[in-house]
Scaffold this motif. Structure first.
Motif, PDB file in Angstrom:
ATOM      1  N   ARG A 214      11.117 -96.212  57.399  1.00  0.00           N
ATOM      2  CA  ARG A 214      11.054 -96.128  59.075  1.00  0.00           C
ATOM      3  C   ARG A 214       9.753 -96.578  59.427  1.00  0.00           C
ATOM      4  O   ARG A 214       9.518 -96.930  60.852  1.00  0.00           O
ATOM      5  CB  ARG A 214      11.348 -94.753  59.713  1.00  0.00           C
ATOM      6  CG  ARG A 214      12.821 -94.167  59.099  1.00  0.00           C
ATOM      7  CD  ARG A 214      13.917 -95.040  59.717  1.00  0.00           C
ATOM      8  NE  ARG A 214      14.028 -95.849  58.845  1.00  0.00           N
ATOM      9  CZ  ARG A 214      15.378 -96.746  58.855  1.00  0.00           C
ATOM     10  NH1 ARG A 214      16.205 -96.549  59.914  1.00  0.00           N
ATOM     11  NH2 ARG A 214      15.675 -97.754  58.188  1.00  0.00           N
ATOM     12  N   THR A 215       8.648 -96.702  58.745  1.00  0.00           N
ATOM     13  CA  THR A 215       7.218 -97.055  59.567  1.00  0.00           C
ATOM     14  C   THR A 215       6.742 -97.923  58.824  1.00  0.00           C
ATOM     15  O   THR A 215       5.537 -98.510  59.160  1.00  0.00           O
ATOM     16  CB  THR A 215       6.279 -95.762  59.579  1.00  0.00           C
ATOM     17  OG1 THR A 215       5.928 -95.333  58.204  1.00  0.00           O
ATOM     18  CG2 THR A 215       6.879 -94.329  59.963  1.00  0.00           C
ATOM     19  N   VAL A 216       7.267 -98.415  57.659  1.00  0.00           N
ATOM     20  CA  VAL A 216       6.482 -99.769  57.019  1.00  0.00           C
ATOM     21  C   VAL A 216       7.432-100.874  56.956  1.00  0.00           C
ATOM     22  O   VAL A 216       8.612-100.961  56.891  1.00  0.00           O
ATOM     23  CB  VAL A 216       6.117 -99.184  55.513  1.00  0.00           C
ATOM     24  CG1 VAL A 216       5.524-100.482  54.605  1.00  0.00           C
ATOM     25  CG2 VAL A 216       5.294 -98.028  55.290  1.00  0.00           C
ATOM     26  N   SER A 217       6.635-102.114  57.109  1.00  0.00           N
ATOM     27  CA  SER A 217       7.497-103.213  57.175  1.00  0.00           C
ATOM     28  C   SER A 217       8.323-103.450  55.967  1.00  0.00           C
ATOM     29  O   SER A 217       7.885-103.311  54.930  1.00  0.00           O
ATOM     30  CB  SER A 217       6.592-104.608  57.495  1.00  0.00           C
ATOM     31  OG  SER A 217       7.181-105.689  57.048  1.00  0.00           O
ATOM     32  N   PRO A 218       9.480-103.912  55.995  1.00  0.00           N
ATOM     33  CA  PRO A 218      10.541-104.251  54.804  1.00  0.00           C
ATOM     34  C   PRO A 218       9.892-105.254  54.075  1.00  0.00           C
ATOM     35  O   PRO A 218      10.224-105.575  52.884  1.00  0.00           O
ATOM     36  CB  PRO A 218      11.874-104.564  55.542  1.00  0.00           C
ATOM     37  CG  PRO A 218      11.575-104.896  57.084  1.00  0.00           C
ATOM     38  CD  PRO A 218      10.237-104.142  57.301  1.00  0.00           C
ATOM     39  N   PHE A 219       8.831-106.018  54.814  1.00  0.00           N
ATOM     40  CA  PHE A 219       8.322-107.211  53.754  1.00  0.00           C
ATOM     41  C   PHE A 219       7.103-106.835  53.112  1.00  0.00           C
ATOM     42  O   PHE A 219       6.309-107.580  52.449  1.00  0.00           O
ATOM     43  CB  PHE A 219       7.900-108.407  54.673  1.00  0.00           C
ATOM     44  CG  PHE A 219       9.233-108.900  55.297  1.00  0.00           C
ATOM     45  CD1 PHE A 219      10.201-109.441  54.523  1.00  0.00           C
ATOM     46  CD2 PHE A 219       9.428-108.584  56.861  1.00  0.00           C
ATOM     47  CE1 PHE A 219      11.370-109.950  55.347  1.00  0.00           C
ATOM     48  CE2 PHE A 219      10.477-109.193  57.345  1.00  0.00           C
ATOM     49  CZ  PHE A 219      11.524-109.768  56.493  1.00  0.00           C
ATOM     50  N   GLU A 220       6.590-105.454  53.121  1.00  0.00           N
ATOM     51  CA  GLU A 220       5.471-104.822  52.622  1.00  0.00           C
ATOM     52  C   GLU A 220       5.844-104.003  51.576  1.00  0.00           C
ATOM     53  O   GLU A 220       6.283-102.732  51.779  1.00  0.00           O
ATOM     54  CB  GLU A 220       4.702-104.008  53.601  1.00  0.00           C
ATOM     55  CG  GLU A 220       3.648-103.287  53.389  1.00  0.00           C
ATOM     56  CD  GLU A 220       2.399-104.417  53.154  1.00  0.00           C
ATOM     57  OE1 GLU A 220       1.856-105.162  54.080  1.00  0.00           O
ATOM     58  OE2 GLU A 220       1.612-104.199  51.856  1.00  0.00           O
ATOM     59  N   PRO A 221       5.702-104.193  50.238  1.00  0.00           N
ATOM     60  CA  PRO A 221       6.274-103.569  48.979  1.00  0.00           C
ATOM     61  C   PRO A 221       5.417-102.038  49.017  1.00  0.00           C
ATOM     62  O   PRO A 221       4.095-102.072  49.026  1.00  0.00           O
ATOM     63  CB  PRO A 221       6.081-104.109  47.948  1.00  0.00           C
ATOM     64  CG  PRO A 221       5.461-105.432  48.262  1.00  0.00           C
ATOM     65  CD  PRO A 221       5.297-105.493  49.642  1.00  0.00           C
ATOM     66  N   THR A 222       6.174-101.064  49.184  1.00  0.00           N
ATOM     67  CA  THR A 222       5.549 -99.750  49.315  1.00  0.00           C
ATOM     68  C   THR A 222       6.611 -98.861  48.327  1.00  0.00           C
ATOM     69  O   THR A 222       7.723 -98.640  48.645  1.00  0.00           O
ATOM     70  CB  THR A 222       5.472 -99.311  50.765  1.00  0.00           C
ATOM     71  OG1 THR A 222       4.882-100.249  51.548  1.00  0.00           O
ATOM     72  CG2 THR A 222       4.438 -97.756  50.830  1.00  0.00           C
ATOM     73  N   VAL A 223       6.035 -97.812  47.810  1.00  0.00           N
ATOM     74  CA  VAL A 223       6.758 -96.803  47.231  1.00  0.00           C
ATOM     75  C   VAL A 223       6.052 -95.275  47.211  1.00  0.00           C
ATOM     76  O   VAL A 223       4.973 -95.219  47.078  1.00  0.00           O
ATOM     77  CB  VAL A 223       6.712 -96.979  45.547  1.00  0.00           C
ATOM     78  CG1 VAL A 223       7.724 -95.959  44.826  1.00  0.00           C
ATOM     79  CG2 VAL A 223       7.245 -98.512  45.059  1.00  0.00           C
ATOM     80  N   LEU A 224       6.916 -94.330  47.559  1.00  0.00           N
ATOM     81  CA  LEU A 224       6.529 -92.995  47.487  1.00  0.00           C
ATOM     82  C   LEU A 224       7.721 -92.248  46.490  1.00  0.00           C
ATOM     83  O   LEU A 224       8.825 -92.148  46.841  1.00  0.00           O
ATOM     84  CB  LEU A 224       6.560 -92.356  49.004  1.00  0.00           C
ATOM     85  CG  LEU A 224       5.848 -91.036  49.111  1.00  0.00           C
ATOM     86  CD1 LEU A 224       5.615 -90.887  50.549  1.00  0.00           C
ATOM     87  CD2 LEU A 224       6.699 -90.089  48.969  1.00  0.00           C
TER      88      LEU A 224
END
Ligand code: ZN
Ligand code: ZN
Length: 382
Positions: A214-224
């Protein structure tokens, strides 16, 4: 590479594979490497590193560093080939392969030492798996006069003969978090008199999953990923304390900061909602592995002489090689190690690198080391 040299290197790798040593305990590995290098007449640089080896070929400016990591993992090997580990640890990340290729490169570069346009500093780095080795090497000062550094990781999804490379971010910045929650213990039948540690923790884990989506751009790869939860010991008692831990992966400084901030806010707000106390601790972990934009295209082109070079996407794995790149320009490549469809991934108990992958890894160091020495010599004389 001659057949005899290939066979020799394969035998060295098998020997190292059979006798793995985990991070910060690479004592015999260090002795073996020092012995081998000394026998080749290669100068060992004395430092206060307890494990790992720094060596040098050539002389004068410029100085270029070549890095291979040497530590193994506390994994019990399930492979059954004749050189499988015999001591309970395992080279499940292929660092046996990395150090062997740098030894091979050292031997070939030593043979043409008088033709080198400067100094090559060889970094056999300890403790990569615990993100400590690169910092320890930097502290010795052996990189203070270095113009650039190169390294690589073997990659199971690439075939022997292939190199994967990209400019800018190639591996993720890593966070390691541990959240300790303190509630109020009580009878399971009277939760109203306590503070529920279990519900607080599970709510935190749920709420945290909204950060990326919900808070990171879908074009910015991020994993939690939350990977370990611990609370309570029996069915009818509300535990007073518990914890969970896990990791975050990002590729930019801004997003790394954003994720940490959001993480902290959500954990604290959730604790407040249930009346629990909370403490967050962050591990010492690598930043993004960021390939130099000027040097990477040079290495990309030069490597086509001996390998199939492919532009790859970034990996969400992390590397403490990033610590070097924060100080000096560096290039980190992926070198094909297997390529079979069901090749076991890094850190798997049946992980395997193919010996056939060795020549490209050796050439990666030999050819690109000379390329960079020539590049920086020319730059200095301009
Ligand atoms: Zn690893
Ligand atoms: Zn590794």
């Amino acid at each position: 590479m001659t057949e005899a040299f290939y066979d020799k290197l394969a035998a060295i790798r098998h020997e190292i594979h059979q006798n793995p040593e985990v991070s910060e305990r690479e004592y015999n590995t260090t002795e073996f490497l020092k012995g081998y290098l000394s026998e080749l007449g290669i100068k060992i640089i004395e430092t206060d590193l307890r494990t790992g080896v720094i060596a040098e070929i050539g002389s004068g400016q410029p100085v270029v560093a070549l890095r291979a990591d040497i530590d193994a993992l506390p994994i019990k090997e399930k492979n059954t080939f004749d050189y499988a580990s015999k001591n309970g640890a395992m080279h499940a990340c292929g660092h046996d392969f990395h150090q062997t290729s740098l030894l091979g490169a050292a031997e070939l570069l030593k043979a043409k030492e008088d033709q080198l346009n400067g100094t090559l500093r060889l970094i056999f780095q300890p403790a990569e798996e615990v993100s400590k080795g690169a910092y320890a090497v930097l502290e010795t000062g052996v990189l203070d006069d270095v113009s650039a550094i190169i390294g690589y990781h073997n990659m199971p999804f690439l075939k022997p003969g292939q190199i994967g490379l990209r400019s800018k971010a190639i591996m993720a910045a890593v966070e390691k978090f541990k959240v300790t929650v303190k509630g109020v213990s009580g009878h399971a039948a009277r939760p109203d008199l306590g503070v529920d540690t279990v519900l607080t923790i599970t709510s935190m884990v749920n709420n945290l999953q909204a950060i990326v989506s919900r808070t990171v751009s879908p074009f910015e790869p991020t994993v939690l990923s939350v990977t370990h939860i611990n609370a309570g010991s029996t069915w009818n008692v509300l535990p007073s304390e518990g914890f969970f831990e896990g990791t975050i992966r990002t590729f930019t400084k801004e997003n790394r900061q954003h994720m940490r901030q959001q993480f902290t806010t959500i954990v604290e707000q959730t604790a407040q909602q249930f009346g629990a106390q909370v403490e967050i601790s962050w591990g010492q972990t690598p930043n993004v592995t960021y390939n130099d934009e000027e040097l990477t295209p040079l290495i990309f082109e030069n490597s086509k002489k001996f390998a199939e070079v492919i532009e790859v996407g970034p990996s969400t794995g992390g590397e403490d090689f990033a610590a070097y790149q924060e100080k000096i320009p560096g290039v980190f490549a992926f070198i094909g190690g297997n390529g079979e469809e069901n090749a076991p991934d890094l850190h798997h108990d049946t992980f395997i690198v193919k010996d056939e992958a060795l020549p490209v890894a050796v050439n990666y160091f030999v050819e690109n080391a000379q390329l960079l020495l020539n590049y920086f010599s020319k730059k200095a004389s301009e």
